[in-house]
Design a protein around this motif. Structure first.
Motif, PDB file in Angstrom:
ATOM      1  N   ALA A 152     -10.060   3.236  -5.384  1.00  0.00           N
ATOM      2  CA  ALA A 152      -8.565   3.284  -5.419  1.00  0.00           C
ATOM      3  C   ALA A 152      -7.794   4.623  -5.365  1.00  0.00           C
ATOM      4  CB  ALA A 152      -8.223   2.663  -6.617  1.00  0.00           C
ATOM      5  N   LYS A 153      -8.286   5.559  -6.223  1.00  0.00           N
ATOM      6  CA  LYS A 153      -7.965   6.878  -6.606  1.00  0.00           C
ATOM      7  C   LYS A 153      -7.688   7.677  -5.144  1.00  0.00           C
ATOM      8  CE  LYS A 153      -8.407  10.469 -10.099  1.00  0.00           C
ATOM      9  NZ  LYS A 153      -9.385  10.757 -11.056  1.00  0.00           N
ATOM     10  N   GLU A 154      -8.692   7.698  -4.371  1.00  0.00           N
ATOM     11  CA  GLU A 154      -8.972   8.234  -3.056  1.00  0.00           C
ATOM     12  C   GLU A 154      -8.112   7.484  -1.983  1.00  0.00           C
ATOM     13  OE1 GLU A 154     -10.338  10.781  -2.182  1.00  0.00           O
ATOM     14  OE2 GLU A 154      -9.700  10.860  -0.308  1.00  0.00           O
ATOM     15  N   MET A 155      -7.834   6.070  -1.963  1.00  0.00           N
ATOM     16  CA  MET A 155      -7.128   5.298  -1.026  1.00  0.00           C
ATOM     17  C   MET A 155      -5.548   5.705  -1.402  1.00  0.00           C
ATOM     18  SD  MET A 155      -8.087   1.375  -0.013  1.00  0.00           S
ATOM     19  CE  MET A 155      -6.982   0.558   0.964  1.00  0.00           C
ATOM     20  N   TYR A 156      -5.371   5.630  -2.466  1.00  0.00           N
ATOM     21  CA  TYR A 156      -3.837   5.822  -2.905  1.00  0.00           C
ATOM     22  C   TYR A 156      -3.407   6.885  -3.396  1.00  0.00           C
ATOM     23  CZ  TYR A 156      -4.046   0.765  -1.930  1.00  0.00           C
ATOM     24  OH  TYR A 156      -4.367  -0.461  -1.480  1.00  0.00           O
ATOM     25  N   LYS A 157      -3.984   8.328  -2.881  1.00  0.00           N
ATOM     26  CA  LYS A 157      -3.843   9.663  -3.185  1.00  0.00           C
ATOM     27  C   LYS A 157      -2.301   9.762  -3.079  1.00  0.00           C
ATOM     28  CE  LYS A 157      -6.764  12.716  -2.390  1.00  0.00           C
ATOM     29  NZ  LYS A 157      -7.486  13.738  -1.133  1.00  0.00           N
ATOM     30  N   ARG A 158      -1.343  10.248  -3.528  1.00  0.00           N
ATOM     31  CA  ARG A 158       0.035  10.336  -3.384  1.00  0.00           C
ATOM     32  C   ARG A 158       0.271  11.013  -1.895  1.00  0.00           C
ATOM     33  NH1 ARG A 158       5.236  12.383  -5.440  1.00  0.00           N
ATOM     34  NH2 ARG A 158       6.519  10.625  -5.656  1.00  0.00           N
ATOM     35  N   ASP A 159       1.011  10.410  -1.086  1.00  0.00           N
ATOM     36  CA  ASP A 159       1.092  10.910   0.067  1.00  0.00           C
ATOM     37  C   ASP A 159       2.485  10.228   0.635  1.00  0.00           C
ATOM     38  OD1 ASP A 159       1.129  11.734   2.788  1.00  0.00           O
ATOM     39  OD2 ASP A 159      -1.228  11.517   2.951  1.00  0.00           O
ATOM     40  N   ILE A 160       3.388  11.109   0.699  1.00  0.00           N
ATOM     41  CA  ILE A 160       4.773  10.466   0.993  1.00  0.00           C
ATOM     42  C   ILE A 160       4.848  10.225   2.527  1.00  0.00           C
ATOM     43  CG2 ILE A 160       7.170  10.965   0.900  1.00  0.00           C
ATOM     44  CD1 ILE A 160       6.176  10.296  -1.737  1.00  0.00           C
ATOM     45  N   THR A 161       4.257  11.274   3.164  1.00  0.00           N
ATOM     46  CA  THR A 161       4.385  11.038   4.836  1.00  0.00           C
ATOM     47  C   THR A 161       3.759   9.848   5.100  1.00  0.00           C
ATOM     48  OG1 THR A 161       3.972  13.531   4.821  1.00  0.00           O
ATOM     49  CG2 THR A 161       3.896  12.210   6.890  1.00  0.00           C
ATOM     50  N   LYS A 162       2.478   9.670   4.561  1.00  0.00           N
ATOM     51  CA  LYS A 162       1.584   8.444   5.069  1.00  0.00           C
ATOM     52  C   LYS A 162       2.475   7.178   4.522  1.00  0.00           C
ATOM     53  CE  LYS A 162      -3.268   6.971   4.695  1.00  0.00           C
ATOM     54  NZ  LYS A 162      -4.356   7.140   4.001  1.00  0.00           N
ATOM     55  N   SER A 163       2.970   7.194   3.446  1.00  0.00           N
ATOM     56  CA  SER A 163       3.689   6.047   2.985  1.00  0.00           C
ATOM     57  C   SER A 163       4.694   5.622   3.710  1.00  0.00           C
ATOM     58  CB  SER A 163       4.234   6.432   1.521  1.00  0.00           C
ATOM     59  OG  SER A 163       4.975   5.469   0.964  1.00  0.00           O
ATOM     60  N   LYS A 164       5.553   6.660   4.222  1.00  0.00           N
ATOM     61  CA  LYS A 164       6.620   6.419   5.137  1.00  0.00           C
ATOM     62  C   LYS A 164       6.260   5.850   6.354  1.00  0.00           C
ATOM     63  CE  LYS A 164      10.253   9.682   3.643  1.00  0.00           C
ATOM     64  NZ  LYS A 164      10.555  11.020   3.658  1.00  0.00           N
ATOM     65  N   GLN A 165       5.050   6.317   6.877  1.00  0.00           N
ATOM     66  CA  GLN A 165       4.523   5.850   8.242  1.00  0.00           C
ATOM     67  C   GLN A 165       4.119   4.256   8.126  1.00  0.00           C
ATOM     68  OE1 GLN A 165       4.352   7.420  11.177  1.00  0.00           O
ATOM     69  NE2 GLN A 165       3.743   5.340  11.806  1.00  0.00           N
ATOM     70  N   LEU A 166       3.573   4.038   6.896  1.00  0.00           N
ATOM     71  CA  LEU A 166       3.036   2.482   6.715  1.00  0.00           C
ATOM     72  C   LEU A 166       4.414   1.757   6.672  1.00  0.00           C
ATOM     73  CD1 LEU A 166       0.302   2.808   3.798  1.00  0.00           C
ATOM     74  CD2 LEU A 166      -0.040   1.584   6.130  1.00  0.00           C
ATOM     75  N   GLN A 174       0.863  -1.343   0.034  1.00  0.00           N
ATOM     76  CA  GLN A 174       0.148  -0.035  -0.077  1.00  0.00           C
ATOM     77  C   GLN A 174       0.882   1.268  -0.129  1.00  0.00           C
ATOM     78  OE1 GLN A 174      -2.411  -0.622   3.514  1.00  0.00           O
ATOM     79  NE2 GLN A 174      -4.176  -1.707   2.231  1.00  0.00           N
ATOM     80  N   ALA A 175       2.023   1.288   0.828  1.00  0.00           N
ATOM     81  CA  ALA A 175       2.817   2.420   0.769  1.00  0.00           C
ATOM     82  C   ALA A 175       3.678   2.629  -0.590  1.00  0.00           C
ATOM     83  CB  ALA A 175       3.890   2.194   1.809  1.00  0.00           C
ATOM     84  N   ILE A 176       3.872   1.538  -1.361  1.00  0.00           N
ATOM     85  CA  ILE A 176       4.471   2.052  -2.665  1.00  0.00           C
ATOM     86  C   ILE A 176       3.341   2.392  -3.438  1.00  0.00           C
ATOM     87  CG2 ILE A 176       5.151   0.777  -4.616  1.00  0.00           C
ATOM     88  CD1 ILE A 176       6.794  -1.146  -2.943  1.00  0.00           C
ATOM     89  N   ALA A 177       2.110   1.831  -3.468  1.00  0.00           N
ATOM     90  CA  ALA A 177       0.790   2.282  -4.378  1.00  0.00           C
ATOM     91  C   ALA A 177       0.507   3.952  -3.965  1.00  0.00           C
ATOM     92  CB  ALA A 177      -0.345   1.584  -3.900  1.00  0.00           C
ATOM     93  N   MET A 178       1.021   4.126  -2.729  1.00  0.00           N
ATOM     94  CA  MET A 178       0.541   5.878  -2.401  1.00  0.00           C
ATOM     95  C   MET A 178       1.701   6.567  -2.832  1.00  0.00           C
ATOM     96  SD  MET A 178      -0.107   5.879   1.513  1.00  0.00           S
ATOM     97  CE  MET A 178      -1.593   5.034   1.464  1.00  0.00           C
ATOM     98  N   THR A 179       2.997   6.014  -3.160  1.00  0.00           N
ATOM     99  CA  THR A 179       4.118   6.802  -3.693  1.00  0.00           C
ATOM    100  C   THR A 179       4.135   6.995  -4.994  1.00  0.00           C
ATOM    101  OG1 THR A 179       5.243   5.566  -1.874  1.00  0.00           O
ATOM    102  CG2 THR A 179       6.689   6.742  -3.475  1.00  0.00           C
TER     103      THR A 179
END
Lengths: 309, 540
Positions: free
Chosen positions: B351-365, B309-314
C-alpha cells in the motif's frame, strides 16, 4: 377564598396546560432530531439488523402518535420512564442529582443577590461618582467574563494554589463553596445593574425627599423607603436567574465535575436517551413555572399595592 | 413588621430546605455493595492504599451483558474464558485450555478449579452456561457472541459451546466478551445485576455515585490472574476509584495536585507539559484500531476506482501525524494496524508503495476518469459538474485539523472539499445510514481481523457502502479458517484486495496516552487494559 388563594389555584390549574404543551413539544423535538438511540445501545460494530431489532424492542418502530400516547399514559401514572442506557428510572436519576443543582442555585443566587443589590444601591446613591463607575465596570466584567475561564481561574487560585477547597467533585457543602461563588459572581453584574437603575427611579420620588426632610438617616432612607419600592424588578430578575439555574448550571457542573442535572440532561441529549430528556425537561418546566409563581407571590410581601385578581 | 416577619418565614423555609437537601445528599451514593466479600488479604497484599483514576467516560452500566461501553471502569469486575497478553496474543483465562472440534464448530473449554466469585461461590461450568445463555437472551447485540447453537456442560468444569457454522472469531469473543457472572447474583437481581455486580475479576464493586465515580475494592482472593500479570499473589492495593470528570483542564489540575494517580486518555495537547513534571510517568500504547478517510463508494464521485486511488496517492500522512496528532500516532497505509491480528507487513509495504504521494500521477488518474479542469478555476469538472465534495467529521480539534490538512492536499489536484462538522456521533452515524454522506473521517476498533467483515461484509457496509462478491468470499474464508497461520494468510489476501480497490484511505493508528504518578508496577495495553494486581503505591 381570598384573592391570593384564587390566584394560586388558577396558576396551578394553568400549570397542567403548560406541562401538556411542554410534553408535546419535547416529544416532537427529541423524535425529530437526527440520531437513533438504538444505534448507540447496540454499539459501534453492530449490524443494521441488530439496530432494527433494538428499535423494535424499544418500541421506536411504532407510529409517533402511538409512542406519544404510551408516553402520556405513563406520565399520567407518574412514570417518567426508564433511561435507555442505564436502565435506571428517570425519576430516580433526577432525585439523585437535583439536590446538588438546587443547592448550587440557592447558594449562588443568595450570594449574587446580596452582593449585587448592595453594589447596585451604592452605585445609585453615589450616582456619577468614581464609586458608581467602579460598580458599573465590575458589573460589566461580571456579565461579560467568559464563564469557563473565570471558573478555571477560581479553581486554579483557591483550590490548586491555596488548597482551600477541593478542585472538583461533590463531597457535601464544602465542595459547593467554589461552584456557588462562581455562579454568584456571574449573577452580581445583572442584579447590580438592575438594582441601580430601579433605585435611581425611586430616589427621585417625592416620598424620598419627604423622608430626607423629616431627618431619616441616609441608609435607613435608602433601604427602608427606597429599596423596598425598587425591589419588584429585582425580584423578577432573581426569580428568572434562579429558575434558569435549576435547569442546571451546565458549565459550572462540568468544570467542577458535579453530578447535577445540567450535564446529565446534555449527556442524555447527546445519547438520544429519549425518556431521560423528556423527564428532565418536564421536571425543569415544572420547577420554572413554580419559581415564577412564587416570584409573583413574593411581590405582595414587598409591595402591598400588588393585587391578585 | 408583619411583612418582615413573613419574609423571615420564607427565608427560614428556604434555609431549612437547603440544609435538608444538603443532608440528604452529602454522603448518599447511588448504590453500594453492602456485602463483605469473601476475600482475605494475605501474602504481599498488605501494602494497601487507594488509587484514583480519571477515566474518560462513565459507563452506562456495570452489567457486561447490557453495556454499550467496555473499558477498565466496568469490565475489570469480570474475567473472561480466555485472556490476552500485551501483544494481543490469546492466553488462558478462566479456561486453562481449550480445543476445537475437527469441523471447527464445537469449542470445549476446561475451566480452572481454583476460581471463586466475589460472593465466595466457586466458578462452575454451569455458571458459564448460564452467563452465555443470559447474553443470548438480553445482550443488545446478540450477534456479538457469534453463531452459538447450544452450550453444554459435559463435566462440572468443562463447557462445550457448539456453533452453527465454522467461526474463527469465536476465539476473540471468548477472550473479550465471554465474561462469567455470578449466577446467584443474577438470580437475585435479574436485569438489575449492574446495580451490584458479582463476578470473578480483580475488582469488586463497592460504591457508585452516578455522574461522579465508581469505587471498587481489590479482590484479595484473586490468585487466578492471567499470565499478563506478574503478581500471582493477592493484589497490593485496597481500593480503586474511577472518577468521571468531563473537563480536561479540571482533570489536569487534579492530576498535578496529586489527587489523581492515573490520568487515562490524556489529550495530546497536555502530553508535553505532563512529561516535564518530575515524578510523572507516561505510558503510550497503540490502539487496536485505525482512523481512516472514508468514501461513500455508492456516490457517483467515488464509484470509479481511479478516483479513489488518485485521492489515496494525494494524501500525505506526515502533517496529519506530526501536526494534528502531535506525533502521537503511527501512519498506516494498509487495512489493519500492527495491533490487530491479521496485520501484514507485505500488505502495508504494498500500500505504501502503490500510494506513494504523487500529484502528477494522481492528476493523470483523475483525468483518465474524466475529471479535468476545463474552465481554469483550479477545480476539476466532469460533464460540467465540478468535483466539489463534502468531508463530514464528528469530534473536536484533532479531526478538524486533519480535515483542513486533507482539504488543502486535495485542492492540489483540483478537488474542492467542504468540511461539515457534526457535534455528535449519532447524527454522524445517522447520515451514513441514510447514505447521504460523501467523504468522512472515521475509526474502527476490535481485536480481530473479522472487523473487516463488519465493515465490508454483505449487508454490513453501511458507512463505506463497498461490498463485492470477491471481497465477501475472501472475508468468509478468513472468518472460517480456524488454523491461525492459514487465517492470517487469508487476511493477507483481503488486505491486498482492499489496497487495490481503495474504498478508503487508511490514515493513522492513534497512541493512547496514560499519565501516572506515585505508583509503581503500572502496565496497560490495548489488549489487556490496566493490570491492577501489579500496581502498588510508591513509598513516600
Amino acid at each position: 377564598m381570598c384573592h391570593l388563594q384564587k390566584y394560586v389555584l388558577k396558576r396551578f390549574l394553568s400549570l397542567f396546560g403548560t406541562l401538556f404543551g411542554v410534553s408535546v413539544l419535547v416529544f416532537l423535538i427529541v423524535h425529530m432530531i437526527p440520531g437513533d438511540p438504538a444505534r448507540y445501545i447496540v454499539g459501534k460494530n453492530a449490524s443494521e439488523e441488530a439496530v432494527k431489532a433494538m428499535r423494535a424492542q424499544l418500541g421506536l418502530d411504532q407510529p409517533l402518535i402511538t409512542q406519544y400516547f404510551d408516553y402520556l399514559g405513563n406520565l399520567v401514572r407518574g412514570d417518567l420512564g426508564t433511561s435507555l442506557f442505564t436502565g435506571i428510572p428517570v425519576w430516580e436519576e433526577i432525585v439523585s442529582r437535583f439536590p446538588i443543582t438546587f443547592q448550587l442555585a440557592v447558594y449562588g443566587v443568595v450570594l449574587g443577590s446580596a452582593i449585587g443589590i448592595l453594589l447596585g444601591v451604592i452605585a445609585a446613591v453615589k450616582q456619577n461618582t468614581l464609586l458608581d463607575r467602579l460598580v458599573n465596570t465590575l458589573s460589566t466584567i461580571s456579565i461579560s467574563a467568559p464563564d469557563f475561564w473565570v471558573i478555571l481561574f477560581v479553581i486554579w487560585l483557591f483550590a490548586y494554589q491555596f488548597g482551600w477547597f477541593p478542585i472538583s467533585g461533590y463531597d457535601g457543602f464544602y465542595s459547593l463553596v467554589l461552584p456557588s461563588l462562581t455562579i454568584g459572581l456571574f449573577s452580581i453584574g445583572f442584579i447590580a445593574k438592575m438594582t441601580r437603575s430601579s433605585m435611581l427611579d425611586v430616589i427621585k420620588q417625592d416620598y424620598m425627599r419627604t423622608a430626607e426632610a423629616k431627618g431619616v438617616a441616609t441608609w435607613a432612607r435608602v433601604f427602608a423607603h427606597g429599596l423596598q419600592n425598587a425591589v419588584i424588578p429585582i425580584i423578577t430578575l432573581i426569580g428568572l436567574q434562579f429558575g434558569g439555574l435549576l435547569a442546571g448550571a451546565v458549565i459550572t457542573e462540568t468544570v467542577f465535575a458535579l453530578p447535577g442535572i445540567g450535564y446529565f440532561a446534555i449527556e442524555a441529549v447527546i445519547k438520544r436517551d429519549i425518556p431521560t430528556v423528556q423527564g428532565v425537561v418536564l421536571f425543569v418546566a415544572l420547577l420554572y413555572t413554580v419559581v415564577n409563581l412564587v416570584t409573583d407571590i413574593v411581590y405582595s410581601f414587598f409591595d402591598p399595592r400588588v393585587r391578585y385578581e | 413588621m408583619l411583612r418582615f416577619y413573613r419574609f423571615k418565614q420564607w427565608f427560614l423555609l428556604l434555609l431549612v430546605s437547603v440544609v435538608f437537601l444538603a443532608g440528604c445528599t452529602s454522603a448518599t451514593p447511588s448504590q453500594t455493595n453492602g456485602e463483605n466479600d469473601q476475600s482475605s488479604g494475605k501474602g504481599n497484599g498488605g501494602e494497601g492504599g487507594t488509587v484514583v483514576i480519571a477515566a474518560p467516560i462513565e459507563p452506562d452500566t456495570m452489567d457486561m451483558h447490557l453495556t454499550a461501553w467496555y473499558d477498565d471502569a466496568n469490565t475489570r469486575i469480570y474475567d473472561f474464558l480466555l485472556a490476552r497478553n500485551e501483544t494481543g496474543k490469546i492466553i488462558p483465562g478462566l479456561a486453562e485450555s481449550y480445543s476445537v472440534s475437527d469441523d471447527g464448530k464445537a469449542w470445549t473449554f476446561k475451566l480452572r478449579k481454583d476460581v471463586k466469585f466475589h460472593s465466595g461461590a466457586p466458578l462452575t461450568a454451569e455458571s458459564v452456561k448460564l452467563s452465555v445463555d443470559r447474553c443470548l437472551k438480553i445482550c443488545p447485540d446478540k450477534s456479538m457472541l457469534g453463531p452459538i447453537e447450544k452450550v453444554e456442560v459435559p463435566e462440572p468444569s468443562t463447557v462445550k459451546i457448539t456453533l452453527t457454522e465454522k467461526y474463527a472469531p469465536f476465539l476473540t469473543i471468548a477472550a473479550d466478551f465471554l465474561a462469567v457472572l455470578d449466577p446467584a447474583r443474577v438470580d437475585e437481581l435479574g436485569d438489575k445485576f449492574g446495580n451490584n455486580p458479582s463476578a470473578t475479576g480483580p475488582l469488586v464493586f463497592r460504591e457508585k455515585m452516578r455522574g461522579a465515580s465508581l469505587t471498587y475494592k481489590l479482590n484479595k482472593a484473586y490468585r487466578w490472574s492471567p499470565e499478563n500479570a506478574e503478581n500471582k499473589d493477592a493484589p497490593y492495593l485496597d481500593e480503586v476509584v474511577f472518577r468521571f470528570i468531563k473537563d480536561d483542564d479540571t482533570k489536569m489540575l487534579e492530576f498535578k495536585k496529586g489527587t489523581i494517580q492515573i490520568f487515562q486518555q490524556v489529550p495530546t495537547n497536555y502530553v508535553k507539559e505532563l512529561e516535564s513534571i518530575p515524578g510523572v510517568e507516561i505510558s503510550k500504547t497503540l490502539e487496536a484500531g485505525m482512523n481512516y478517510l472514508g468514501f461513500n463508494n455508492q456516490h457517483p464521485f467515488f464509484q470509479d476506482v481511479r478516483v479513489r486511488q488518485a485521492i489515496a496517492m494525494t494524501v500525505d500522512r506526515t502533517p496529519i501525524v506530526q501536526y494534528a496528532m502531535s506525533g502521537l500516532a503511527e501512519p498506516i497505509h494498509g487495512p489493519l494496524p500492527t495491533t490487530i491480528p491479521g496485520y501484514s507487513q507485505k500488505v502495508e509495504e504494498m500500500a505504501k508503495e502503490m500510494y506513494k504521494r504523487d500529484i502528477t500521477k494522481s492528476k493523470q488518474l483523475l483525468a483518465d476518469a474524466g475529471w479535468m479542469d476545463t474552465n481554469g478555476d483550479g477545480i476539476l469538472e466532469k460533464n460540467g459538474e465540478p468535483f466539489s465534495t463534502e468531508l463530514m467529521i464528528e469530534g473536536g480539534t484533532e479531526k478538524q485539523k486533519i480535515a483542513v490538512i486533507l482539504q488543502s492536499q486535495l485542492k492540489e489536484v483540483g478537488i474542492d472539499v467542504k468540511i461539515t462538522t457534526v457535534t455528535d456521533w449519532l447524527t454522524f452515524r445517522d447520515r451514513m445510514a441514510k447514505g447521504t454522506h460523501e467523504m468522512f473521517l472515521n475509526e474502527y476498533g476490535w481485536l480481530d481481523p473479522d472487523i473487516l467483515h463488519l465493515i465490508f461484509g454483505k449487508g454490513n457496509s453501511t458507512k463505506l457502502y463497498f461490498e463485492t462478491d470477491e471481497l465477501e468470499a475472501l472475508l468468509i474464508k478468513g472468518r472460517q479458517e480456524i488454523d491461525e497461520d492459514r487465517r492470517m494468510k487469508a487476511y493477507e489476501e483481503v488486505g491486498e484486495y482492499l489496497v487495490k480497490a481503495s474504498p478508503w484511505v487508511p490514515l493513522y493508528n492513534r497512541e493512547t496516552v496514560t499519565a501516572y504518578r506515585d505508583i509503581e508496577g503500572f502496565k496497560s495495553s490495548a489488549s489487556t487494559g490496566v493490570i491492577f494486581q501489579d500496581i502498588k503505591l510508591k513509598k513516600k
